[in-house]
Write a protein that holds these residues in place. Structure first.
Motif, PDB file in Angstrom:
ATOM      1  N   ARG A 100       7.764   1.654  -3.479  1.00 43.05           N
ATOM      2  CA  ARG A 100       6.421   2.220  -3.632  1.00 43.05           C
ATOM      3  C   ARG A 100       5.613   1.268  -4.527  1.00 43.05           C
ATOM      4  O   ARG A 100       5.461   1.490  -5.708  1.00 43.05           O
ATOM      5  CB  ARG A 100       6.512   3.611  -4.242  1.00 43.05           C
ATOM      6  N   PRO A 101       5.105   0.169  -3.918  1.00 40.28           N
ATOM      7  CA  PRO A 101       4.416  -0.841  -4.726  1.00 40.28           C
ATOM      8  C   PRO A 101       3.179  -0.280  -5.419  1.00 40.28           C
ATOM      9  O   PRO A 101       2.496   0.581  -4.878  1.00 40.28           O
ATOM     10  CB  PRO A 101       4.019  -1.911  -3.700  1.00 40.28           C
ATOM     11  N   ASP A 102       2.922  -0.789  -6.624  1.00 38.00           N
ATOM     12  CA  ASP A 102       1.783  -0.314  -7.404  1.00 38.00           C
ATOM     13  C   ASP A 102       1.140  -1.512  -8.101  1.00 38.00           C
ATOM     14  O   ASP A 102       1.773  -2.545  -8.265  1.00 38.00           O
ATOM     15  CB  ASP A 102       2.284   0.681  -8.457  1.00 38.00           C
ATOM     16  N   PHE A 103      -0.131  -1.347  -8.500  1.00 35.50           N
ATOM     17  CA  PHE A 103      -0.763  -2.425  -9.271  1.00 35.50           C
ATOM     18  C   PHE A 103      -0.181  -2.448 -10.674  1.00 35.50           C
ATOM     19  O   PHE A 103       0.397  -1.471 -11.133  1.00 35.50           O
ATOM     20  CB  PHE A 103      -2.290  -2.273  -9.302  1.00 35.50           C
ATOM     21  N   ASP A 104      -0.343  -3.602 -11.344  1.00 38.15           N
ATOM     22  CA  ASP A 104       0.250  -3.793 -12.667  1.00 38.15           C
ATOM     23  C   ASP A 104      -0.849  -4.170 -13.657  1.00 38.15           C
ATOM     24  O   ASP A 104      -1.391  -5.278 -13.599  1.00 38.15           O
ATOM     25  CB  ASP A 104       1.303  -4.910 -12.570  1.00 38.15           C
ATOM     26  N   PRO A 105      -1.202  -3.267 -14.574  1.00 37.78           N
ATOM     27  CA  PRO A 105      -2.300  -3.549 -15.517  1.00 37.78           C
ATOM     28  C   PRO A 105      -2.035  -4.754 -16.413  1.00 37.78           C
ATOM     29  O   PRO A 105      -2.963  -5.274 -17.015  1.00 37.78           O
ATOM     30  CB  PRO A 105      -2.391  -2.269 -16.352  1.00 37.78           C
ATOM     31  N   ASN A 106      -0.790  -5.212 -16.498  1.00 41.96           N
ATOM     32  CA  ASN A 106      -0.491  -6.386 -17.321  1.00 41.96           C
ATOM     33  C   ASN A 106      -0.520  -7.701 -16.543  1.00 41.96           C
ATOM     34  O   ASN A 106      -0.275  -8.764 -17.102  1.00 41.96           O
ATOM     35  CB  ASN A 106       0.877  -6.224 -17.978  1.00 41.96           C
ATOM     36  N   ASP A 107      -0.813  -7.614 -15.256  1.00 45.48           N
ATOM     37  CA  ASP A 107      -0.868  -8.796 -14.413  1.00 45.48           C
ATOM     38  C   ASP A 107      -2.122  -9.616 -14.750  1.00 45.48           C
ATOM     39  O   ASP A 107      -3.206  -9.063 -14.867  1.00 45.48           O
ATOM     40  CB  ASP A 107      -0.920  -8.294 -12.950  1.00 45.48           C
ATOM     41  N   PRO A 108      -2.005 -10.948 -14.920  1.00 45.53           N
ATOM     42  CA  PRO A 108      -3.192 -11.756 -15.233  1.00 45.53           C
ATOM     43  C   PRO A 108      -4.285 -11.671 -14.155  1.00 45.53           C
ATOM     44  O   PRO A 108      -5.460 -11.895 -14.459  1.00 45.53           O
ATOM     45  CB  PRO A 108      -2.648 -13.183 -15.352  1.00 45.53           C
TER      46      PRO A 108
ATOM     47  N   TYR B 107       5.884  -9.663  -3.489  1.00 45.62           N
ATOM     48  CA  TYR B 107       6.327  -9.655  -2.088  1.00 45.62           C
ATOM     49  C   TYR B 107       6.311 -11.056  -1.502  1.00 45.62           C
ATOM     50  O   TYR B 107       7.162 -11.418  -0.685  1.00 45.62           O
ATOM     51  CB  TYR B 107       5.424  -8.738  -1.246  1.00 45.62           C
ATOM     52  N   VAL B 108       5.314 -11.873  -1.913  1.00 41.10           N
ATOM     53  CA  VAL B 108       5.200 -13.232  -1.399  1.00 41.10           C
ATOM     54  C   VAL B 108       6.249 -14.126  -2.069  1.00 41.10           C
ATOM     55  O   VAL B 108       6.709 -15.104  -1.498  1.00 41.10           O
ATOM     56  CB  VAL B 108       3.759 -13.758  -1.639  1.00 41.10           C
TER      57      VAL B 108
END
Lengths: 189, 224
Positions: A100-108, B107-108
């Motif tokens: 269940r992929p989700d966005f990551d608030p710590n992602d640049p 995923y990539v």
């Protein structure tokens, strides 16, 4: 200042979660656990039917609350919305094998909220109360649809199939419902 | 960056309830990473879900809370705390050069430089993304600047998320973060904007219907 006990209790919970997030306050966490464990356990049992599994999923929910407490942002939602979102996701993960992929608030690459969240903090205090009132005012055809979506974990196209409605009708009911709810909460787009 | 084309309420609701399957969810989650407005709409939906649960509370089950608390307390030590959400300033310091946001990047297997492009012909490239859930096809597409994606219709739903460059579809311009939702009713021909290749994430649940007989003939070989 007039404030009913319900919203006071909610503020209290938000503060307890903040204490868990900032200082791993085990007493604060136990109070959250005592307040939510029975509800979350029953929420699990509604769908999974198996008491042992419901118990495990409830405990998993609570451990996730502990782990992610620092990420809870009271300007973006209420404690119960946050906790039941965690619970709902774990319940779905349990019967669906894929990720269940989700966005990551710590992602640049994550684009943060442009305005400082502090502006919202005071007025969001009784957002849940206002949202509750607005939901009570929705036409039953729209409310029923939201209930199906959140209680049965079904997609809008599955809802159309179940109710024997054209997909376009379901879509427009969803859009009408949420545009009313957004309007009721003021400037939310 | 301002997003012009947002995720629809019905798709966002499927995301909020968890009903959306993995392939669609990658596209919507990646769009949401780029779109604060969409995340505010999502949090309202999550709040609505919380209100409904509390309005129709299941009978609380209180029987073995003490036992549960003991077993939870044992697990707290071993589970790591997750960090608080970074503030905008922290992110600015780290720079915004990453093209593929999470969850797509995982995923990539990395950012754009790790994409293994495979030719589709006419200067277009793609990279299929493997999922456990096979109900959708997920791929990155690279359309050469100024060139059209072959005109096609749909047997099911198609989501296209722009990651780099932009494309026109009729009058509408789609740029980074914009999400286009298409279904059976739409026959369209997106054209990449001049000057820069357009890189998109495309998710479909049925093979596309190309107008050209030649493309239809080679479609099974390309796997699109």
């Amino acid at each position: 200042m007039k404030q009913n006990s319900k919203s006071a209790a909610k503020d209290d919970l938000a503060r307890l979660i903040a204490r868990v997030g900032s200082s791993r306050d085990i007493e604060a966490f136990e109070r959250i656990f005592r307040a939510y464990a029975p509800q979350v356990r029953a929420f699990m049992l509604q769908r999974v039917r198996d008491p042992q599994l419901s118990e495990e999923l409830m405990q998993e929910t609570m451990v996730t609350v502990w782990r992610k407490a620092a990420q809870f942002d009271p300007s973006r939602g209420t404690p119960s919305a946050w906790i039941f979102t965690i619970a709902r996701n774990l319940r779905i993960d349990n019967y669906r094998r894929s990720r269940r992929p989700d966005f990551d608030p710590n992602d640049p690459a994550f684009v943060p909220e442009p305005e400082p969240a502090a502006d919202h903090a005071l007025e969001t205090r009784d957002e849940e109360t206002r949202l509750h009132a607005a939901m009570t005012g929705l036409p039953s055809e729209q409310r029923d649809l939201l209930k199906l979506a959140f209680f049965e974990d079904v997609s809008h196209s599955e809802i159309a199939d179940r109710l024997g409605l054209p997909l376009g009708t379901v879509k427009s009911r969803i859009r009408l419902a949420f545009s009313k709810l957004r309007a009721a909460l003021g400037d939310r787009p | 960056m301002t997003i012009r084309h947002h995720v629809s309420d019905e798709l966002l609701l499927d995301y909020a309830t968890g009903a959306l399957s993995e392939g669609w969810r990658i596209a919507v989650a990646t769009h949401l990473a780029l779109c604060p407005q969409g995340r505010r709409r999502l949090s309202l939906m999550e709040m609505a879900g919380g209100v409904l649960v509390r309005e129709h509370p299941p009978e609380p089950l209180r029987s073995n809370d003490d036992e549960a608390w003991i077993s939870i307390k044992k697990r707290l030590g071993v589970s790591e705390m997750q960090p608080a959400v970074l503030q905008a300033d922290d992110l600015a310091v780290r720079g915004g050069a990453v093209v593929l946001p999470e969850p797509l990047r995982s995923y990539v297997g990395g950012d754009l430089e790790s994409v293994k492009w495979r030719p589709l012909g006419r200067g277009a490239y793609h990279m299929p993304i493997e999922l456990e859930d096979e109900s959708t096809k997920v791929r990155l597409l690279r359309i050469p600047a100024g060139k059209p994606v072959p005109e096609h219709g749909h047997r099911g739903r198609e989501l296209t998320l722009v990651l780099s460059g932009s494309f026109h579809d009729g009058e509408a311009l789609f740029a980074r973060g914009d999400l286009e939702e298409a279904d059976e009713t739409l026959q369209h021909q997106p054209v990449a904007t001049e000057g820069e290749d357009c890189i998109c994430l495309a998710v479909t649940d049925a093979p596309l219907k190309f107008r050209s007989w030649l493309l239809r003939a080679i479609q099974p070989i390309l796997g699109i």
